[in-house]
Design a protein around this motif. Sequence first.
Motif, PDB file in Angstrom:
ATOM      1  N   GLY A  72       0.753  -1.246   0.000  1.00  0.00           N
ATOM      2  CA  GLY A  72       0.000   0.000   0.000  1.00  0.00           C
ATOM      3  C   GLY A  72       0.781   1.293   0.000  1.00  0.00           C
ATOM      4  O   GLY A  72       0.335   2.283  -0.568  1.00  0.00           O
ATOM      5  N   ASP A  73       1.922   1.319   0.652  1.00  0.00           N
ATOM      6  CA  ASP A  73       2.739   2.537   0.570  1.00  0.00           C
ATOM      7  C   ASP A  73       4.188   2.178   0.873  1.00  0.00           C
ATOM      8  O   ASP A  73       4.676   2.350   1.969  1.00  0.00           O
ATOM      9  N   ALA A  74       4.840   1.683  -0.175  1.00  0.00           N
ATOM     10  CA  ALA A  74       6.243   1.279  -0.017  1.00  0.00           C
ATOM     11  C   ALA A  74       7.095   2.441   0.479  1.00  0.00           C
ATOM     12  O   ALA A  74       8.120   2.235   1.131  1.00  0.00           O
ATOM     13  N   LEU A  75       6.666   3.663   0.221  1.00  0.00           N
ATOM     14  CA  LEU A  75       7.453   4.821   0.645  1.00  0.00           C
ATOM     15  C   LEU A  75       7.489   4.998   2.166  1.00  0.00           C
ATOM     16  O   LEU A  75       8.239   5.824   2.681  1.00  0.00           O
ATOM     17  N   GLY A  76       6.695   4.224   2.871  1.00  0.00           N
ATOM     18  CA  GLY A  76       6.773   4.235   4.336  1.00  0.00           C
ATOM     19  C   GLY A  76       8.037   3.552   4.836  1.00  0.00           C
ATOM     20  O   GLY A  76       8.400   3.673   6.007  1.00  0.00           O
ATOM     21  N   ALA A  77       8.732   2.838   3.962  1.00  0.00           N
ATOM     22  CA  ALA A  77       9.963   2.138   4.367  1.00  0.00           C
ATOM     23  C   ALA A  77      11.120   3.134   4.481  1.00  0.00           C
ATOM     24  O   ALA A  77      11.129   4.166   3.802  1.00  0.00           O
ATOM     25  N   PRO A  78      12.119   2.811   5.324  1.00  0.00           N
ATOM     26  CA  PRO A  78      13.276   3.723   5.447  1.00  0.00           C
ATOM     27  C   PRO A  78      14.004   3.872   4.111  1.00  0.00           C
ATOM     28  O   PRO A  78      14.089   2.923   3.326  1.00  0.00           O
ATOM     29  N   THR A  79      14.537   5.051   3.886  1.00  0.00           N
ATOM     30  CA  THR A  79      15.203   5.338   2.598  1.00  0.00           C
ATOM     31  C   THR A  79      16.362   4.381   2.296  1.00  0.00           C
ATOM     32  O   THR A  79      16.467   3.888   1.164  1.00  0.00           O
ATOM     33  N   PRO A  80      17.265   4.075   3.278  1.00  0.00           N
ATOM     34  CA  PRO A  80      18.378   3.164   2.932  1.00  0.00           C
ATOM     35  C   PRO A  80      17.892   1.803   2.453  1.00  0.00           C
ATOM     36  O   PRO A  80      18.476   1.215   1.538  1.00  0.00           O
ATOM     37  N   TYR A  81      16.805   1.330   3.028  1.00  0.00           N
ATOM     38  CA  TYR A  81      16.231   0.041   2.613  1.00  0.00           C
ATOM     39  C   TYR A  81      15.730   0.141   1.170  1.00  0.00           C
ATOM     40  O   TYR A  81      16.010  -0.718   0.327  1.00  0.00           O
TER      41      TYR A  81
END
Length: 292
Positions: A72-81
């Motif tokens: 649903g919102d992959a952008l919720g993941a940390p940027t380095p990941y």
Amino acid sequence: MLNYDLPLYRPPSEAENLILQVTLGCSFNRCSFCSMYRDKSYELRPLPVLIDEIAKAAQLDPDLRRVFLADGDALGAPTPYLLKILEQLKRSFPKLQRVSSYAWPLNILKKSRSELSDLSQAGLKLVYVGIETGDDVLLRIIKKGAHAKMHGEAMTQARDVGIKVSATVILGLGGREYWKQHVEGTTRLINETPPNYLSTLQLGLADNVVDEFQQRFKGMFVWQDDDGMLLEQREILKALRPSKPVIFRSNHASNALALAGVLPKDQERLVAEVDAVRAGLKPKRPKWMRGY
Ligand code: SF4
């Protein structure tokens, strides 16, 4: 090919592309109209598993050009990941042109400009943002977790670093009571902060969210029928004066009428197409051919 944790959703335009499930569920998961991830907890899938899945996909189709990052919102993941995944995709698919994902607007705003820029450089080229409406009263009622100004800022920040934005609006979201302010707020938001792409879909509710959705309207929600939703569509199209061209589609399976054009160039034609259907001169898509 890949092992998916169901249910799995993707935008209609991603039907031909690789869907890589980098996260499960939605980090927000509280919008009152949305049933998609009610049975899932938000989590990141382990990087070694994803790297293995990318390798398998590359063996099957090394020439692949487009990848969609679910859920649903992959952008919720940390940027380095996310950067590690994007780098792996770039290494594995030499012809890769575009990586895209859904994005809850607040997750865009939580990232700094330099993080967004790094993601763009690494291959994230498109985010799908459910703005739903530009009216703050309605946004609060549907528990979107953001007000219109934040949606505008999120779209602008993404565009500023080269990530295109595809925004979605839900026709009928305010029912008969709120439809005018739904139209006014939405056109104001799009005119002030135009996305690259805009699409509309008609409100549909899964059984498990109907009560919650209606209670938020204090029992006053009255559904718009097709004609009411087409009138909303017409008024939105008529009032749109985006400062940059917006590619418009209403090709979602829920719609009574599929439209396609570029705004503001095709505005007159699009309005005329809606008018023809409202006047009974052209048929609506039959209900049995629709879906959500
Ligand atoms: S942010 Fe999107 S996926 Fe998450 S609950 Fe809201 S509509 Fe559903």
